[in-house]
Design a protein around this motif. Sequence first.
Motif, mmCIF file in Angstrom:
data_model
loop_
_atom_site.group_PDB
_atom_site.id
_atom_site.type_symbol
_atom_site.label_atom_id
_atom_site.label_comp_id
_atom_site.label_asym_id
_atom_site.label_seq_id
_atom_site.Cartn_x
_atom_site.Cartn_y
_atom_site.Cartn_z
ATOM 1 N N ARG A 102 0.820 -1.211 0.000
ATOM 2 C CA ARG A 102 0.000 0.000 0.000
ATOM 3 C C ARG A 102 0.856 1.264 0.000
ATOM 4 O O ARG A 102 0.478 2.274 -0.596
ATOM 5 C CB ARG A 102 -0.916 0.001 1.222
ATOM 6 C CG ARG A 102 -1.972 -1.082 1.227
ATOM 7 C CD ARG A 102 -2.977 -0.924 0.093
ATOM 8 N NE ARG A 102 -3.670 0.364 0.158
ATOM 9 C CZ ARG A 102 -4.480 0.806 -0.784
ATOM 10 N NH1 ARG A 102 -4.695 0.076 -1.876
ATOM 11 N NH2 ARG A 102 -5.080 1.962 -0.664
ATOM 12 N N TRP A 148 3.270 3.756 5.194
ATOM 13 C CA TRP A 148 1.992 3.971 4.508
ATOM 14 C C TRP A 148 1.265 5.184 5.077
ATOM 15 O O TRP A 148 0.882 6.105 4.337
ATOM 16 C CB TRP A 148 1.135 2.706 4.647
ATOM 17 C CG TRP A 148 -0.216 2.803 4.007
ATOM 18 C CD1 TRP A 148 -0.598 3.664 3.011
ATOM 19 C CD2 TRP A 148 -1.372 2.014 4.304
ATOM 20 N NE1 TRP A 148 -1.911 3.453 2.667
ATOM 21 C CE2 TRP A 148 -2.410 2.441 3.443
ATOM 22 C CE3 TRP A 148 -1.615 0.975 5.191
ATOM 23 C CZ2 TRP A 148 -3.693 1.877 3.477
ATOM 24 C CZ3 TRP A 148 -2.882 0.404 5.210
ATOM 25 C CH2 TRP A 148 -3.906 0.852 4.370
ATOM 26 N N ALA A 149 1.081 5.210 6.399
ATOM 27 C CA ALA A 149 0.323 6.299 7.015
ATOM 28 C C ALA A 149 1.066 7.636 6.913
ATOM 29 O O ALA A 149 0.456 8.680 6.654
ATOM 30 C CB ALA A 149 0.035 5.961 8.479
ATOM 31 N N ALA A 152 0.990 9.045 3.337
ATOM 32 C CA ALA A 152 -0.379 9.465 3.022
ATOM 33 C C ALA A 152 -0.717 10.770 3.733
ATOM 34 O O ALA A 152 -1.348 11.665 3.156
ATOM 35 C CB ALA A 152 -1.369 8.372 3.426
ATOM 36 N N ALA A 153 -0.288 10.896 4.989
ATOM 37 C CA ALA A 153 -0.564 12.112 5.751
ATOM 38 C C ALA A 153 0.164 13.320 5.176
ATOM 39 O O ALA A 153 -0.390 14.423 5.105
ATOM 40 C CB ALA A 153 -0.164 11.904 7.212
ATOM 41 N N SER A 156 -1.214 14.505 1.556
ATOM 42 C CA SER A 156 -2.626 14.904 1.507
ATOM 43 C C SER A 156 -2.770 16.411 1.312
ATOM 44 O O SER A 156 -1.985 17.204 1.852
ATOM 45 C CB SER A 156 -3.315 14.477 2.811
ATOM 46 O OG SER A 156 -4.652 14.922 2.841
ATOM 47 N N ASN A 160 -4.735 15.457 7.340
ATOM 48 C CA ASN A 160 -5.454 14.217 7.599
ATOM 49 C C ASN A 160 -5.033 13.699 8.979
ATOM 50 O O ASN A 160 -4.075 12.948 9.115
ATOM 51 C CB ASN A 160 -5.135 13.188 6.510
ATOM 52 C CG ASN A 160 -5.964 11.923 6.615
ATOM 53 O OD1 ASN A 160 -6.450 11.572 7.690
ATOM 54 N ND2 ASN A 160 -6.124 11.226 5.509
ATOM 55 N N MET A 163 -4.605 9.874 9.609
ATOM 56 C CA MET A 163 -3.340 9.285 9.183
ATOM 57 C C MET A 163 -2.177 9.779 10.034
ATOM 58 O O MET A 163 -1.225 9.029 10.304
ATOM 59 C CB MET A 163 -3.089 9.597 7.707
ATOM 60 C CG MET A 163 -3.861 8.701 6.753
ATOM 61 S SD MET A 163 -3.366 6.959 6.946
ATOM 62 C CE MET A 163 -4.268 6.183 5.608
ATOM 63 N N ALA A 166 -2.330 7.717 13.094
ATOM 64 C CA ALA A 166 -1.949 6.334 12.787
ATOM 65 C C ALA A 166 -0.436 6.215 12.631
ATOM 66 O O ALA A 166 0.187 5.266 13.135
ATOM 67 C CB ALA A 166 -2.658 5.865 11.522
ATOM 68 N N ALA A 167 0.177 7.180 11.934
ATOM 69 C CA ALA A 167 1.631 7.167 11.754
ATOM 70 C C ALA A 167 2.337 7.335 13.090
ATOM 71 O O ALA A 167 3.336 6.653 13.373
ATOM 72 C CB ALA A 167 2.041 8.281 10.789
#
Length: 422
Positions: A102, A148-149, A152-153, A156, A160, A163, A166-167
């Motif tokens: 991912r 991944w997190a 993505a964060a 963005s 976000n 994320m 999560a990271a």
Amino acid sequence: MSDAKSATRSLELLLLGGTLLFYIAVTLLASRPDLIWDEGRYLWFAENLTQGFYVTPEKPDVINGPGYPLVLSALLMVKTPLLGLRMLNAVFMALAVWFSFRAVLPYAGKRWALGVALVTALHPSLVRTAPYLMTEALALCCIAGFAWAFTAALRSEKSNWGMILAAAFAFAWLTLTRVFFGNVIMASIAFLMLLLPFWKSQRTVLWRALAVLALAFAMCVPWLAYTKSKTGETLCWSTNGGELLYWATSTHEGENGHWFSEEDAQNKPELVANGHRDFYKANYYLPVKEREAALKKKALENIRANPTGVLKNCLSNWGRLIFGFPRSYQAEELIMLVLVAVNGPLVLAVLTALWVGWRCRGTIPAEILILALMAFIYLGGTSLLPGLPRYTIVVWPWIGLGLATIVSRHLKVSLSPKLLPP
């Protein structure tokens, strides 16, 4: 759902399920009734947690963080047998492979994502350690999930926070599992703060990265408070730093920075002849704070006495981190040949990616550069201490993501028409 998305989702499920089944089979085949390597230590800490404490007055060392023992303790509470505890790593490996896929997918496409995921799944260092109560599988899961997190964060358009949290959680649990990453958090924060005044075009990305790292550090504060209560030291991630430095800087004849256990230091004839038994008897059984001070003092004396020898130890350590050799006073294992065959091409690919990335540095996404910085901090710090190949492979999801991003965008391989068959 489009055909392309459906195919990608099917591939993800195949990777997740296939890795899970593969590691269940490997664990069953490698099953043994006794504990090996570091299994006894992790199980001891986990059993302590089920009784409401972590270390005992008799053994006050906080050698490793509670990340993995916490997971094991939850299973011990429901009387899970040893084989069941070991099986948990199959779940972590499956998640690590999925997270790796991912993470790479948005940057390099499905083929590169599959390649990075397969290396994560099948690397011999991981196949060798995952069937046992070792931290590589959990650490790899956290590192891949963080990649991944985190990316993505940072990419963005709007903040976000899901994320970001999560990271931060992935990095915090990683640090509690492999406490050396606490130093990576602090060093990364320092470097990113220095970049803020200069990298003006990416200040939003930098602030988001700092938010992730600050939150991860905050989640680790209870652990730092606990270690301070046991050692009196501020920002004490573990109590074996002095021991690692002691062996990393030891330059006696026949030694090259390879680590030895307490038992080895006092019983292995070659080490006894080099004076390690006498030193251990005089210093190793002091209270933790005094022992650490004595070991670090000796390490500094070693550096001042033979800086060239210590530098050679560092170079030898790179060999151990990548290929598993050279080791002091030990016969090399056959796994070394496997690691040369597997890690050799990976090292060449990484060096190629670094060369291409430097030439095309203006086109690399900021979040990939930040992740590369963190990987360099980890590997640079690890190279100063006695290492093993399993210490290096855990950051493969970060390395693989950077490699795939750079090579897929900037390096094309094509055959000349003259070389093609008629």
